[in-house]
Write a protein that holds these residues in place. Structure first.
Motif: not given
Length: 312
Positions: A109-119
């Protein structure tokens, strides 16, 4: 034969798949009565322990197989990725249907891709294969177990228990529930190699020749070729849900087929992978031959270590 009984699990996806096969069969046999008989499997009952820890994917097929052997049902429809490569006496894989979307998908619900996920973001998955793939991409990601049917898993995501979850794209698409989350992003197979048979339906029957002939009309040539390679690879490695294995065969044209495969440790610290293109005429042995090449590179020992550390 006047009446055909399909053994099915009660989950929404399992019922969709059984209804799909029923509808396809009735196109060929409009006068045949086809009935669905619902069962609850051990895999449906145990929701708080990772499958690999309690026996693997066969937990979703055992009760259905017993029903067929006892004469209570004639066939069962499975997600082929859940079907072990070896069958009990009296049972067989009679047909595989056309393949749907074989990719895994990221739901968030917050991030479109794995790369966009925060640390340090939290991803929900219990699959050892998906865990390995995620750790190869993002070693910083925290992994949290995720069990239950598709609706339950999405509900846990929407309740904020995870930043994202990974599911098979096809299940979400079949139930038309992509819009229950903000982002539904299929992941390319080059990035996350699927499990054997993913997005194909396997029709298991008894070895009764009449039943086998009846359901053989649903056998899809391309899916048969691809799944034969994938299942041959896993069978030769003697691997299943208890170890991280990804394998995907893709028909390129009339003569060539591409096979992507990976095995390794659940944390991605060690892997063996390869991508080959072979003559499609040799599809019956391609999977076994690729597995033997992996074994020469140390796959057997690697998978033994992977199984030993899984879920500890």
């Amino acid at each position: 034969m006047k009446k055909l009984v399909i053994a099915t699990r009660r989950s929404q996806l399992a019922l969709w798949q059984s209804e799909y096969v029923k509808a396809e069969l009735q196109k060929h046999y409009p006068h045949l009565e086809i009935q669905l008989q619902e069962f609850v499997t051990k895999g449906d009952k145990i929701l708080d322990v990772p499958l690999a820890k309690i026996g693997g994917k066969g937990l979703f097929t055992k009760e259905l197989e017993v029903a067929m052997l006892n004469g209570e049902a004639h066939l069962a429809v499975h997600s082929l990725k859940d079907v072990p490569t070896q069958f009990e006496d009296g049972l067989t894989l009679a047909a595989v249907t056309k393949r749907f979307d074989p990719r895994d998908a990221l739901l968030s619900n917050k991030y479109q891709t794995i790369e966009e996920l925060p640390q340090g973001a939290v991803i929900g998955t219990t699959s050892l294969r998906r865990r390995m793939a995620i750790k190869l991409l993002r070693p910083d990601i925290q992994l949290k177990d995720l069990r239950g049917n598709i609706n339950t898993r999405i509900a846990k995501l929407n309740a904020g228990e995870y930043d994202a979850i990974i599911l098979a794209a096809t299940g979400v698409q079949k139930l038309k529930i992509e819009n229950e989350v903000k982002y539904f992003t299929p992941i390319d197979t080059d990035t996350m190699i699927p499990s054997m048979g993913q997005a194909t339906l396997g029709i298991e029957t008894t070895t009764n020749e009449e039943i086998i002939k009846l359901v053989s009309v649903l056998n899809d040539r391309n899916a048969h070729i691809e799944s034969t390679i994938e299942r041959g690879f896993v069978d030769t490695l003697q691997g299943g849900c208890q170890v991280p294995i990804g394998v995907k065969a893709t028909i390129l044209d009339e003569k060539n087929i591409k096979v992507q495969a990976i095995v390794g440790m659940p944390d991605g610290s060690e892997t063996i992978s390869d991508e080959i293109v072979e003559n499609i005429d040799n599809f019956e042995t391609i999977g076994q031959n690729l597995a033997q090449a992996f074994i020469k590179k140390g796959a057997t020992e690697l998978l033994k270590r992977a199984e030993a550390v899984a879920f500890k």
